[in-house]
Enzyme design. Sequence first.
Site, PDB file in Angstrom:
ATOM      1  N   LYS A 142      32.518  35.196  39.987  1.00 22.73           N
ATOM      2  CA  LYS A 142      33.519  35.504  39.076  1.00 22.73           C
ATOM      3  C   LYS A 142      33.639  34.220  38.081  1.00 22.73           C
ATOM      4  O   LYS A 142      33.721  33.059  38.782  1.00 22.73           O
ATOM      5  CB  LYS A 142      34.951  36.033  39.616  1.00 22.73           C
ATOM      6  CG  LYS A 142      35.855  36.673  38.776  1.00 22.73           C
ATOM      7  CD  LYS A 142      36.892  37.102  39.492  1.00 22.73           C
ATOM      8  CE  LYS A 142      38.043  37.751  38.528  1.00 22.73           C
ATOM      9  NZ  LYS A 142      39.210  38.281  39.412  1.00 22.73           N
ATOM     10  N   SER A 155      42.306  42.972  42.298  1.00 21.54           N
ATOM     11  CA  SER A 155      41.037  42.925  41.330  1.00 21.54           C
ATOM     12  C   SER A 155      39.673  42.977  41.846  1.00 21.54           C
ATOM     13  O   SER A 155      38.677  42.764  41.300  1.00 21.54           O
ATOM     14  CB  SER A 155      41.337  41.604  40.867  1.00 21.54           C
ATOM     15  OG  SER A 155      42.540  41.561  39.699  1.00 21.54           O
ATOM     16  N   SER A 208      40.627  43.032  38.004  1.00 19.51           N
ATOM     17  CA  SER A 208      39.768  42.177  36.714  1.00 19.51           C
ATOM     18  C   SER A 208      38.427  41.484  37.224  1.00 19.51           C
ATOM     19  O   SER A 208      37.911  41.110  36.325  1.00 19.51           O
ATOM     20  CB  SER A 208      40.854  40.797  36.820  1.00 19.51           C
ATOM     21  OG  SER A 208      40.989  40.021  38.064  1.00 19.51           O
TER      22      SER A 208
END
Lengths: 94, 479
Positions: free
Chosen positions: B68, B167, B143
Amino acid sequence: MISEKDVKYVASLSRIHLNEEEAKPLAKDLEKILNYVAKLQKLDVKQIAPTSHVLPLNNVFREDIVRPSLTQEETLNMTVDKMNGSFKVPKVIE
Amino acid sequence: MKLFSLTAHEILDLLKAKKVKAEDVVSSVKERIDSVETRVHAYARVFETREIASEGNENLFPIPIAVKDNICIKDNETTCASKILKGFKPPYDATVIAKLKGAGAVFTGNANMDEFAFGSSCETSCFGPTRNPWDLERVPGGSSGGSAAAVAADETIWAIGSDTGGSIRQPAALCGVVGLKPTYGLVSRYGLIAFASSLDQIGPITKDVRDSALLLNIIGGYDENDSTSVDTPAKDYTKSLISDIKGIKIGIPKEYFIEGIDPEVGLSVKAAIEQLRSLGAIVKEVSLPHTEYAVATYYITATAEASSNLARFDGVQYGLRSIPKEQRKNPIVDMYEETRNQGFGLEAKRRIMLGTYALSSGYYDAYYLRALKVRTLIKQDLDKVFGDFDAIVTPTSPTTAFKIGERMDDPVSMYLSDIYTIPANLSGIPAISIPCGFSKNNLPIGLQIMAKAFNEEMIFKIAYTYEQNTGWHKKRAGI
Protein backbone atom coordinates in the site's frame (compact mmCIF):
# COMPACT_ATOMS: atom_id res chain seq x y z
CA MET A 1 -25.65 25.59 12.37
CA ILE A 2 -22.21 25.58 10.70
CA SER A 3 -21.71 28.82 8.80
CA GLU A 4 -19.18 29.58 6.10
CA LYS A 5 -17.51 31.81 8.67
CA ASP A 6 -17.15 28.83 11.06
CA VAL A 7 -15.66 26.78 8.25
CA LYS A 8 -13.13 29.47 7.45
CA TYR A 9 -12.20 29.73 11.13
CA VAL A 10 -11.67 25.95 11.43
CA ALA A 11 -9.76 25.99 8.14
CA SER A 12 -7.43 28.62 9.52
CA LEU A 13 -6.91 26.57 12.71
CA SER A 14 -6.11 23.67 10.38
CA ARG A 15 -3.72 25.86 8.37
CA ILE A 16 -5.65 25.23 5.16
CA HIS A 17 -6.47 28.06 2.79
CA LEU A 18 -9.91 27.36 1.34
CA ASN A 19 -10.96 28.57 -2.07
CA GLU A 20 -14.30 30.41 -2.02
CA GLU A 21 -16.07 27.65 -3.91
CA GLU A 22 -14.96 25.06 -1.34
CA ALA A 23 -16.21 26.79 1.79
CA LYS A 24 -19.94 26.49 1.15
CA PRO A 25 -20.11 22.73 0.36
CA LEU A 26 -17.71 22.03 3.24
CA ALA A 27 -20.03 23.88 5.63
CA LYS A 28 -22.87 21.67 4.46
CA ASP A 29 -20.78 18.48 4.74
CA LEU A 30 -19.52 19.30 8.23
CA GLU A 31 -23.03 20.12 9.36
CA LYS A 32 -24.29 16.79 8.06
CA ILE A 33 -21.48 14.91 9.80
CA LEU A 34 -21.98 16.82 13.07
CA ASN A 35 -25.70 16.08 12.92
CA TYR A 36 -24.84 12.41 12.56
CA VAL A 37 -22.34 12.33 15.43
CA ALA A 38 -24.79 14.22 17.66
CA LYS A 39 -26.19 10.79 18.59
CA LEU A 40 -23.27 10.49 21.02
CA GLN A 41 -24.95 13.17 23.14
CA LYS A 42 -27.77 10.72 23.95
CA LEU A 43 -25.56 8.54 26.13
CA ASP A 44 -24.89 9.14 29.80
CA VAL A 45 -21.10 8.94 30.11
CA LYS A 46 -20.56 10.78 33.39
CA GLN A 47 -19.19 7.71 35.17
CA ILE A 48 -17.22 6.37 32.19
CA ALA A 49 -13.44 6.70 31.89
CA PRO A 50 -12.14 7.70 28.44
CA THR A 51 -10.18 5.21 26.28
CA SER A 52 -7.51 6.98 24.27
CA HIS A 53 -5.50 3.85 23.75
CA VAL A 54 -6.30 0.13 23.99
CA LEU A 55 -2.99 -1.26 25.25
CA PRO A 56 -1.94 -1.43 28.88
CA LEU A 57 1.32 0.29 27.89
CA ASN A 58 2.68 3.61 29.05
CA ASN A 59 5.99 5.43 29.06
CA VAL A 60 7.91 3.08 26.81
CA PHE A 61 11.56 4.01 27.22
CA ARG A 62 14.82 2.68 25.89
CA GLU A 63 18.33 2.97 27.25
CA ASP A 64 19.69 6.44 26.71
CA ILE A 65 22.54 5.53 24.39
CA VAL A 66 23.54 7.31 21.19
CA ARG A 67 22.70 5.36 18.04
CA PRO A 68 23.06 6.14 14.37
CA SER A 69 20.17 8.14 12.97
CA LEU A 70 19.42 10.00 9.76
CA THR A 71 22.23 12.34 8.80
CA GLN A 72 21.67 16.05 8.27
CA GLU A 73 22.26 15.51 4.56
CA GLU A 74 19.70 12.66 4.29
CA THR A 75 17.15 14.79 6.10
CA LEU A 76 17.71 17.86 3.98
CA ASN A 77 17.59 15.81 0.77
CA MET A 78 13.81 15.66 1.04
CA THR A 79 13.10 19.39 1.16
CA VAL A 80 12.51 21.68 -1.79
CA ASP A 81 14.59 24.51 -0.36
CA LYS A 82 17.62 24.46 1.92
CA MET A 83 20.51 26.71 2.84
CA ASN A 84 23.63 26.27 5.00
CA GLY A 85 22.46 22.94 6.43
CA SER A 86 18.98 24.22 7.30
CA PHE A 87 15.47 24.13 5.87
CA LYS A 88 14.85 27.42 4.11
CA VAL A 89 11.36 28.89 4.54
CA PRO A 90 9.64 32.18 3.73
CA LYS A 91 10.10 35.06 6.16
CA VAL A 92 8.68 34.33 9.63
CA ILE A 93 8.92 37.83 11.10
CA GLU A 94 8.12 40.93 9.07
CA MET B 1 -2.45 -23.22 -14.74
CA LYS B 2 -0.96 -19.74 -14.85
CA LEU B 3 1.55 -19.05 -12.09
CA PHE B 4 0.02 -15.64 -11.34
CA SER B 5 -3.24 -17.29 -10.32
CA LEU B 6 -1.61 -19.38 -7.56
CA THR B 7 -1.42 -18.65 -3.84
CA ALA B 8 1.92 -18.01 -2.14
CA HIS B 9 1.89 -21.38 -0.39
CA GLU B 10 1.24 -23.17 -3.69
CA ILE B 11 4.15 -21.32 -5.26
CA LEU B 12 6.41 -22.11 -2.29
CA ASP B 13 5.60 -25.81 -2.73
CA LEU B 14 6.49 -25.61 -6.43
CA LEU B 15 9.71 -23.73 -5.64
CA LYS B 16 10.70 -26.31 -3.05
CA ALA B 17 10.00 -29.15 -5.47
CA LYS B 18 12.08 -27.22 -8.03
CA LYS B 19 9.19 -27.30 -10.49
CA VAL B 20 9.36 -23.55 -11.06
CA LYS B 21 11.88 -20.79 -10.55
CA ALA B 22 11.21 -17.56 -8.67
CA GLU B 23 11.87 -15.60 -11.87
CA ASP B 24 9.10 -17.52 -13.67
CA VAL B 25 6.65 -16.44 -10.99
CA VAL B 26 7.84 -12.86 -11.11
CA SER B 27 7.55 -12.64 -14.90
CA SER B 28 4.14 -14.32 -14.86
CA VAL B 29 2.85 -11.66 -12.46
CA LYS B 30 4.47 -8.92 -14.55
CA GLU B 31 2.69 -10.18 -17.69
CA ARG B 32 -0.56 -10.23 -15.80
CA ILE B 33 -0.07 -6.63 -14.66
CA ASP B 34 0.70 -5.64 -18.25
CA SER B 35 -2.51 -7.24 -19.48
CA VAL B 36 -5.06 -6.04 -16.88
CA GLU B 37 -3.66 -3.01 -15.01
CA THR B 38 -4.99 -0.43 -17.47
CA ARG B 39 -8.49 -1.68 -16.70
CA VAL B 40 -8.18 -2.22 -12.92
CA HIS B 41 -5.73 0.54 -11.93
CA ALA B 42 -4.76 -1.27 -8.72
CA TYR B 43 -1.37 0.41 -8.54
CA ALA B 44 -0.23 3.93 -7.78
CA ARG B 45 3.06 2.90 -9.40
CA VAL B 46 4.30 -0.39 -10.79
CA PHE B 47 7.98 -1.15 -10.23
CA GLU B 48 10.06 -1.78 -13.32
CA THR B 49 12.89 -3.64 -11.67
CA ARG B 50 12.15 -6.60 -9.51
CA GLU B 51 15.12 -7.94 -7.65
CA ILE B 52 15.17 -11.61 -6.83
CA ALA B 53 17.74 -11.94 -4.10
CA SER B 54 16.78 -15.34 -2.91
CA GLU B 55 17.12 -17.80 -5.77
CA GLY B 56 18.04 -21.19 -4.33
CA ASN B 57 17.50 -20.35 -0.65
CA GLU B 58 14.69 -22.56 0.60
CA ASN B 59 14.06 -20.52 3.72
CA LEU B 60 13.08 -17.46 1.76
CA PHE B 61 9.80 -16.33 0.27
CA PRO B 62 10.57 -14.86 -3.16
CA ILE B 63 6.89 -14.06 -3.63
CA PRO B 64 5.64 -10.98 -5.50
CA ILE B 65 3.92 -8.59 -3.10
CA ALA B 66 2.09 -5.28 -3.54
CA VAL B 67 2.60 -2.62 -0.84
CA LYS B 68 0.00 0.00 0.00
CA ASP B 69 1.25 3.47 -0.89
CA ASN B 70 1.40 4.57 2.77
CA ILE B 71 4.16 2.14 3.84
CA CYS B 72 7.70 3.46 3.38
CA ILE B 73 10.13 1.66 1.09
CA LYS B 74 13.57 3.27 1.23
CA ASP B 75 14.36 5.56 -1.71
CA ASN B 76 11.07 4.66 -3.42
CA GLU B 77 8.44 7.37 -3.89
CA THR B 78 5.73 6.88 -1.25
CA THR B 79 2.82 9.30 -1.37
CA CYS B 80 -0.33 8.04 0.43
CA ALA B 81 -1.99 8.74 -2.93
CA SER B 82 -1.76 12.45 -2.06
CA LYS B 83 -0.39 15.35 -4.04
CA ILE B 84 1.13 16.72 -0.85
CA LEU B 85 3.71 13.89 -0.79
CA LYS B 86 4.54 14.01 -4.49
CA GLY B 87 8.18 13.13 -4.93
CA PHE B 88 8.70 12.04 -1.31
CA LYS B 89 11.29 9.26 -1.12
CA PRO B 90 11.58 7.90 2.41
CA PRO B 91 15.16 7.62 3.68
CA TYR B 92 14.36 4.37 5.53
CA ASP B 93 12.36 1.15 5.26
CA ALA B 94 9.25 0.53 7.34
CA THR B 95 9.86 -2.39 9.70
CA VAL B 96 7.43 -4.60 7.74
CA ILE B 97 9.36 -3.78 4.54
CA ALA B 98 12.68 -4.64 6.20
CA LYS B 99 11.15 -7.94 7.33
CA LEU B 100 9.79 -8.66 3.86
CA LYS B 101 13.15 -7.83 2.28
CA GLY B 102 14.78 -10.19 4.78
CA ALA B 103 12.34 -12.88 3.67
CA GLY B 104 13.26 -12.37 0.00
CA ALA B 105 10.01 -10.68 -1.06
CA VAL B 106 9.77 -9.25 -4.57
CA PHE B 107 7.92 -5.91 -4.59
CA THR B 108 5.56 -5.42 -7.53
CA GLY B 109 4.57 -1.83 -6.83
CA ASN B 110 2.71 0.57 -4.56
CA ALA B 111 -0.97 -0.23 -4.38
CA ASN B 112 -3.47 2.58 -4.87
CA MET B 113 -5.50 3.77 -1.88
CA ASP B 114 -7.81 6.50 -0.69
CA GLU B 115 -5.76 9.63 -0.02
CA PHE B 116 -4.13 9.16 3.42
CA ALA B 117 -6.46 6.14 3.84
CA PHE B 118 -9.42 8.56 4.13
CA GLY B 119 -12.16 6.63 2.40
CA SER B 120 -13.97 3.37 1.84
CA SER B 121 -13.87 3.24 -1.96
CA CYS B 122 -10.40 4.16 -3.27
CA GLU B 123 -12.01 7.11 -5.05
CA THR B 124 -10.19 9.83 -3.12
CA SER B 125 -6.78 8.83 -4.53
CA CYS B 126 -4.95 11.62 -6.38
CA PHE B 127 -4.19 8.97 -9.02
CA GLY B 128 -7.87 8.34 -9.72
CA PRO B 129 -10.03 5.40 -8.65
CA THR B 130 -9.17 1.71 -8.63
CA ARG B 131 -11.82 -0.52 -10.18
CA ASN B 132 -13.27 -3.70 -8.75
CA PRO B 133 -11.99 -6.70 -10.77
CA TRP B 134 -15.42 -8.38 -10.40
CA ASP B 135 -17.21 -5.41 -12.01
CA LEU B 136 -15.14 -2.56 -13.41
CA GLU B 137 -17.99 -0.07 -12.90
CA ARG B 138 -17.77 -0.62 -9.16
CA VAL B 139 -15.39 0.38 -6.37
CA PRO B 140 -12.98 -2.14 -4.82
CA GLY B 141 -13.67 -0.74 -1.34
CA GLY B 142 -11.07 1.13 0.62
CA SER B 143 -8.90 2.44 1.76
CA SER B 144 -6.63 -0.53 0.84
CA GLY B 145 -8.66 -0.94 -2.36
CA GLY B 146 -5.59 -1.15 -4.59
CA SER B 147 -4.07 -3.94 -2.48
CA ALA B 148 -7.32 -5.93 -2.50
CA ALA B 149 -7.97 -5.36 -6.22
CA ALA B 150 -4.38 -6.33 -7.10
CA VAL B 151 -4.81 -9.64 -5.25
CA ALA B 152 -8.29 -10.27 -6.71
CA ALA B 153 -7.08 -9.51 -10.27
CA ASP B 154 -3.95 -11.69 -9.80
CA GLU B 155 -1.76 -8.62 -10.33
CA THR B 156 0.23 -9.76 -7.31
CA ILE B 157 0.36 -12.97 -5.29
CA TRP B 158 -0.34 -11.21 -2.02
CA ALA B 159 -0.32 -7.70 -0.58
CA ILE B 160 -0.11 -5.62 2.55
CA GLY B 161 -2.54 -2.90 3.51
CA SER B 162 -3.42 -0.89 6.59
CA ASP B 163 -6.65 -0.87 8.56
CA THR B 164 -7.84 2.06 10.70
CA GLY B 165 -11.62 1.48 10.59
CA GLY B 166 -11.93 -1.45 8.17
CA SER B 167 -9.51 -0.47 5.42
CA ILE B 168 -8.16 -4.02 4.97
CA ARG B 169 -11.34 -6.02 5.67
CA GLN B 170 -13.94 -3.99 3.74
CA PRO B 171 -11.99 -4.01 0.42
CA ALA B 172 -11.12 -7.68 0.97
CA ALA B 173 -14.86 -8.38 1.31
CA LEU B 174 -15.79 -6.31 -1.75
CA CYS B 175 -13.03 -7.97 -3.84
CA GLY B 176 -13.61 -11.56 -2.65
CA VAL B 177 -10.21 -12.04 -0.96
CA VAL B 178 -8.93 -12.59 2.59
CA GLY B 179 -7.99 -9.54 4.68
CA LEU B 180 -6.73 -9.59 8.26
CA LYS B 181 -6.47 -6.72 10.71
CA PRO B 182 -4.14 -8.05 13.39
CA THR B 183 -4.36 -7.09 17.06
CA TYR B 184 -3.25 -3.52 17.75
CA GLY B 185 0.44 -3.82 18.68
CA LEU B 186 1.16 -7.12 16.90
CA VAL B 187 2.61 -5.67 13.68
CA SER B 188 5.04 -2.76 13.85
CA ARG B 189 3.81 0.51 12.37
CA TYR B 190 7.25 2.05 12.13
CA GLY B 191 7.30 3.49 8.61
CA LEU B 192 3.52 3.42 8.15
CA ILE B 193 2.51 7.02 7.44
CA ALA B 194 0.13 7.65 10.33
CA PHE B 195 -3.61 8.32 9.98
CA ALA B 196 -5.04 7.64 13.46
CA SER B 197 -2.34 6.28 15.72
CA SER B 198 -4.56 4.63 18.31
CA LEU B 199 -6.31 2.62 15.55
CA ASP B 200 -3.92 2.02 12.61
CA GLN B 201 -2.63 -1.49 12.02
CA ILE B 202 -0.81 -3.13 9.07
CA GLY B 203 -2.03 -6.51 7.85
CA PRO B 204 -2.07 -9.06 5.01
CA ILE B 205 -4.45 -9.26 2.03
CA THR B 206 -4.25 -12.70 0.43
CA LYS B 207 -6.06 -15.23 -1.74
CA ASP B 208 -6.67 -17.69 1.09
CA VAL B 209 -6.38 -18.16 4.84
CA ARG B 210 -3.12 -20.13 4.75
CA ASP B 211 -1.41 -17.24 2.95
CA SER B 212 -2.78 -14.83 5.55
CA ALA B 213 -1.14 -16.88 8.32
CA LEU B 214 2.12 -17.17 6.36
CA LEU B 215 2.32 -13.45 5.70
CA LEU B 216 1.50 -12.60 9.32
CA ASN B 217 4.39 -14.89 10.34
CA ILE B 218 6.69 -12.67 8.28
CA ILE B 219 5.44 -9.20 9.24
CA GLY B 220 4.39 -9.72 12.88
CA GLY B 221 6.48 -9.33 16.01
CA TYR B 222 7.96 -6.86 18.46
CA ASP B 223 9.76 -3.76 17.21
CA GLU B 224 11.47 -1.32 19.53
CA ASN B 225 11.03 1.41 16.89
CA ASP B 226 7.27 1.38 17.50
CA SER B 227 6.41 2.33 21.07
CA THR B 228 2.98 0.70 20.68
CA SER B 229 4.51 -2.62 19.64
CA VAL B 230 3.79 -5.38 22.15
CA ASP B 231 6.54 -7.79 23.11
CA THR B 232 4.84 -11.16 22.71
CA PRO B 233 6.52 -14.46 21.86
CA ALA B 234 6.76 -15.21 18.12
CA LYS B 235 4.14 -17.66 16.89
CA ASP B 236 3.80 -19.86 13.83
CA TYR B 237 0.24 -19.08 12.79
CA THR B 238 0.15 -21.90 10.23
CA LYS B 239 -0.12 -24.24 13.23
CA SER B 240 -3.66 -22.93 13.76
CA LEU B 241 -4.75 -24.07 10.31
CA ILE B 242 -6.71 -27.06 11.55
CA SER B 243 -10.09 -27.83 10.09
CA ASP B 244 -11.90 -28.45 13.36
CA ILE B 245 -14.17 -26.05 15.24
CA LYS B 246 -16.11 -28.51 17.36
CA GLY B 247 -17.19 -26.90 20.60
CA ILE B 248 -15.91 -23.44 19.71
CA LYS B 249 -18.29 -20.79 21.02
CA ILE B 250 -19.34 -18.17 18.47
CA GLY B 251 -21.46 -15.13 19.25
CA ILE B 252 -23.64 -13.46 16.63
CA PRO B 253 -24.42 -9.82 17.54
CA LYS B 254 -28.10 -9.15 16.90
CA GLU B 255 -27.41 -5.44 16.31
CA TYR B 256 -25.46 -6.29 13.13
CA PHE B 257 -28.46 -7.62 11.21
CA ILE B 258 -30.71 -4.60 11.29
CA GLU B 259 -31.41 -1.57 9.12
CA GLY B 260 -29.19 -0.82 6.16
CA ILE B 261 -27.98 -4.35 5.50
CA ASP B 262 -28.37 -5.58 1.93
CA PRO B 263 -30.71 -8.64 2.11
CA GLU B 264 -28.35 -10.70 -0.05
CA VAL B 265 -25.47 -9.99 2.34
CA GLY B 266 -27.67 -10.91 5.31
CA LEU B 267 -28.71 -14.21 3.70
CA SER B 268 -25.17 -15.18 2.76
CA VAL B 269 -23.79 -14.42 6.20
CA LYS B 270 -26.64 -16.28 7.90
CA ALA B 271 -25.97 -19.29 5.68
CA ALA B 272 -22.27 -19.12 6.64
CA ILE B 273 -23.22 -19.03 10.31
CA GLU B 274 -25.42 -22.12 9.83
CA GLN B 275 -22.47 -23.82 8.15
CA LEU B 276 -20.24 -23.03 11.15
CA ARG B 277 -22.92 -24.51 13.39
CA SER B 278 -23.13 -27.66 11.29
CA LEU B 279 -19.32 -27.96 11.49
CA GLY B 280 -19.64 -28.23 15.26
CA ALA B 281 -19.43 -24.67 16.57
CA ILE B 282 -21.76 -23.60 19.36
CA VAL B 283 -23.52 -20.54 17.93
CA LYS B 284 -25.59 -18.13 20.03
CA GLU B 285 -27.02 -14.68 19.61
CA VAL B 286 -25.27 -11.99 21.66
CA SER B 287 -25.75 -8.27 22.14
CA LEU B 288 -23.34 -5.41 21.50
CA PRO B 289 -25.70 -2.64 22.63
CA HIS B 290 -23.47 0.33 21.67
CA THR B 291 -22.99 -0.76 18.04
CA GLU B 292 -25.04 2.14 16.69
CA TYR B 293 -22.56 4.62 18.24
CA ALA B 294 -19.44 3.04 16.72
CA VAL B 295 -19.32 5.04 13.47
CA ALA B 296 -19.86 8.38 15.24
CA THR B 297 -17.24 7.52 17.87
CA TYR B 298 -14.80 6.53 15.18
CA TYR B 299 -15.27 9.61 13.03
CA ILE B 300 -14.54 11.87 15.97
CA THR B 301 -11.53 10.03 17.38
CA ALA B 302 -9.99 9.09 14.02
CA THR B 303 -10.32 12.58 12.51
CA ALA B 304 -9.03 14.20 15.70
CA GLU B 305 -5.93 12.02 15.56
CA ALA B 306 -5.61 12.58 11.82
CA SER B 307 -5.77 16.37 12.19
CA SER B 308 -2.83 16.13 14.56
CA ASN B 309 -0.84 13.56 12.54
CA LEU B 310 -1.26 15.46 9.30
CA ALA B 311 -0.05 18.73 10.80
CA ARG B 312 3.45 17.63 9.73
CA PHE B 313 2.63 18.20 6.06
CA ASP B 314 3.45 21.87 5.95
CA GLY B 315 5.80 22.24 2.98
CA VAL B 316 8.93 22.62 5.12
CA GLN B 317 10.71 19.28 5.36
CA TYR B 318 9.39 17.15 2.50
CA GLY B 319 6.73 16.86 -0.17
CA LEU B 320 4.94 19.69 -1.90
CA ARG B 321 5.57 23.36 -1.17
CA SER B 322 3.25 25.98 -2.60
CA ILE B 323 3.42 29.74 -2.10
CA PRO B 324 0.50 32.00 -3.11
CA LYS B 325 1.19 34.82 -5.55
CA GLU B 326 -0.22 37.49 -3.27
CA GLN B 327 0.38 37.84 0.44
CA ARG B 328 -2.66 36.95 2.57
CA LYS B 329 -1.56 36.70 6.22
CA ASN B 330 2.21 36.52 6.52
CA PRO B 331 4.73 34.76 4.28
CA ILE B 332 5.23 31.54 6.26
CA VAL B 333 1.58 31.04 7.24
CA ASP B 334 0.63 31.68 3.62
CA MET B 335 3.04 28.91 2.60
CA TYR B 336 1.57 26.44 5.12
CA GLU B 337 -2.00 27.25 4.12
CA GLU B 338 -1.44 27.22 0.38
CA THR B 339 0.65 24.03 0.48
CA ARG B 340 -2.16 22.30 2.38
CA ASN B 341 -4.82 23.81 0.11
CA GLN B 342 -3.06 22.57 -3.03
CA GLY B 343 -1.79 19.31 -1.53
CA PHE B 344 -4.85 17.85 0.18
CA GLY B 345 -7.94 16.58 -1.63
CA LEU B 346 -11.49 17.36 -0.52
CA GLU B 347 -11.96 14.37 1.83
CA ALA B 348 -8.61 15.03 3.52
CA LYS B 349 -9.66 18.65 4.10
CA ARG B 350 -13.03 17.51 5.42
CA ARG B 351 -11.46 15.11 7.91
CA ILE B 352 -8.67 17.42 9.06
CA MET B 353 -11.25 20.15 9.65
CA LEU B 354 -13.69 17.84 11.43
CA GLY B 355 -10.88 16.62 13.69
CA THR B 356 -9.66 20.16 14.34
CA TYR B 357 -13.21 21.21 15.19
CA ALA B 358 -13.65 18.28 17.62
CA LEU B 359 -10.41 19.21 19.38
CA SER B 360 -10.96 22.95 19.38
CA SER B 361 -11.59 25.03 22.47
CA GLY B 362 -15.25 24.86 23.47
CA TYR B 363 -15.92 21.60 21.62
CA TYR B 364 -13.28 19.27 23.06
CA ASP B 365 -15.45 17.95 25.92
CA ALA B 366 -18.62 17.71 23.85
CA TYR B 367 -17.02 15.82 20.97
CA TYR B 368 -13.56 14.37 21.51
CA LEU B 369 -13.69 13.51 25.20
CA ARG B 370 -17.23 12.18 24.88
CA ALA B 371 -16.19 9.98 21.95
CA LEU B 372 -13.31 8.54 24.01
CA LYS B 373 -15.81 7.64 26.72
CA VAL B 374 -18.19 5.99 24.28
CA ARG B 375 -15.16 4.11 22.96
CA THR B 376 -14.87 2.62 26.45
CA LEU B 377 -18.51 1.47 26.28
CA ILE B 378 -17.98 -0.15 22.88
CA LYS B 379 -14.87 -1.94 24.12
CA GLN B 380 -16.69 -3.10 27.26
CA ASP B 381 -19.48 -4.58 25.10
CA LEU B 382 -16.92 -6.71 23.27
CA ASP B 383 -14.98 -7.65 26.42
CA LYS B 384 -18.21 -8.84 27.98
CA VAL B 385 -19.06 -11.12 25.04
CA PHE B 386 -15.50 -12.46 24.95
CA GLY B 387 -15.92 -13.49 28.58
CA ASP B 388 -18.24 -16.24 27.33
CA PHE B 389 -17.37 -16.66 23.64
CA ASP B 390 -14.28 -17.53 21.60
CA ALA B 391 -15.23 -15.47 18.57
CA ILE B 392 -17.81 -13.09 17.12
CA VAL B 393 -19.00 -13.59 13.54
CA THR B 394 -20.66 -10.82 11.49
CA PRO B 395 -20.93 -9.48 7.96
CA THR B 396 -17.82 -7.47 6.97
CA SER B 397 -19.72 -4.80 5.06
CA PRO B 398 -23.46 -4.04 4.93
CA THR B 399 -23.45 -4.08 1.12
CA THR B 400 -21.57 -5.53 -1.83
CA ALA B 401 -19.37 -3.27 -3.98
CA PHE B 402 -21.19 -0.06 -4.89
CA LYS B 403 -20.93 1.91 -8.13
CA ILE B 404 -18.07 4.35 -8.67
CA GLY B 405 -19.32 7.85 -7.82
CA GLU B 406 -22.42 6.60 -5.98
CA ARG B 407 -21.43 7.76 -2.48
CA MET B 408 -18.89 10.48 -3.22
CA ASP B 409 -21.30 13.35 -2.53
CA ASP B 410 -22.58 11.92 0.72
CA PRO B 411 -19.81 11.48 3.31
CA VAL B 412 -22.12 9.98 5.95
CA SER B 413 -23.34 7.17 3.65
CA MET B 414 -19.69 6.46 2.77
CA TYR B 415 -18.75 6.35 6.46
CA LEU B 416 -21.52 3.85 7.16
CA SER B 417 -19.72 1.31 4.92
CA ASP B 418 -17.45 0.71 7.91
CA ILE B 419 -20.16 0.11 10.49
CA TYR B 420 -19.23 -3.55 11.12
CA THR B 421 -15.47 -3.18 10.95
CA ILE B 422 -14.92 -0.13 13.19
CA PRO B 423 -15.55 -1.81 16.59
CA ALA B 424 -12.47 -4.05 16.17
CA ASN B 425 -10.26 -0.97 15.69
CA LEU B 426 -11.83 0.91 18.58
CA SER B 427 -11.16 -2.04 20.89
CA GLY B 428 -7.84 -3.18 19.36
CA ILE B 429 -8.92 -6.77 18.68
CA PRO B 430 -8.01 -8.84 15.60
CA ALA B 431 -10.55 -9.45 12.83
CA ILE B 432 -10.52 -11.13 9.43
CA SER B 433 -12.73 -10.97 6.36
CA ILE B 434 -13.09 -14.09 4.24
CA PRO B 435 -15.29 -14.74 1.20
CA CYS B 436 -18.66 -16.32 2.08
CA GLY B 437 -20.67 -16.13 -1.14
CA PHE B 438 -21.78 -13.98 -4.04
CA SER B 439 -24.75 -11.80 -4.84
CA LYS B 440 -27.03 -12.53 -7.82
CA ASN B 441 -24.97 -10.15 -9.93
CA ASN B 442 -21.77 -12.02 -9.04
CA LEU B 443 -20.32 -9.63 -6.46
CA PRO B 444 -18.37 -11.09 -3.53
CA ILE B 445 -19.71 -11.04 0.05
CA GLY B 446 -17.42 -11.10 3.10
CA LEU B 447 -17.71 -12.79 6.49
CA GLN B 448 -15.97 -11.13 9.44
CA ILE B 449 -14.54 -13.13 12.34
CA MET B 450 -13.31 -11.30 15.45
CA ALA B 451 -11.50 -12.74 18.47
CA LYS B 452 -9.84 -11.58 21.69
CA ALA B 453 -6.67 -9.47 21.50
CA PHE B 454 -3.64 -11.56 20.46
CA ASN B 455 -5.82 -14.57 19.65
CA GLU B 456 -5.23 -14.59 15.89
CA GLU B 457 -5.00 -18.39 16.21
CA MET B 458 -8.73 -18.60 16.95
CA ILE B 459 -9.52 -16.47 13.91
CA PHE B 460 -7.33 -18.56 11.64
CA LYS B 461 -8.83 -21.80 12.92
CA ILE B 462 -12.42 -20.73 12.28
CA ALA B 463 -11.60 -19.04 8.96
CA TYR B 464 -9.64 -22.04 7.73
CA THR B 465 -12.32 -24.52 8.73
CA TYR B 466 -15.00 -22.49 6.97
CA GLU B 467 -12.86 -21.97 3.87
CA GLN B 468 -11.86 -25.62 3.54
CA ASN B 469 -15.48 -26.72 3.83
CA THR B 470 -16.89 -24.23 1.35
CA GLY B 471 -14.31 -23.22 -1.27
CA TRP B 472 -15.63 -19.72 -2.05
CA HIS B 473 -12.03 -18.49 -2.19
CA LYS B 474 -11.40 -20.61 -5.28
CA LYS B 475 -13.76 -18.54 -7.40
CA ARG B 476 -11.70 -15.91 -9.21
CA ALA B 477 -12.68 -12.59 -10.77
CA GLY B 478 -13.13 -13.26 -14.46
CA ILE B 479 -11.13 -10.32 -15.71
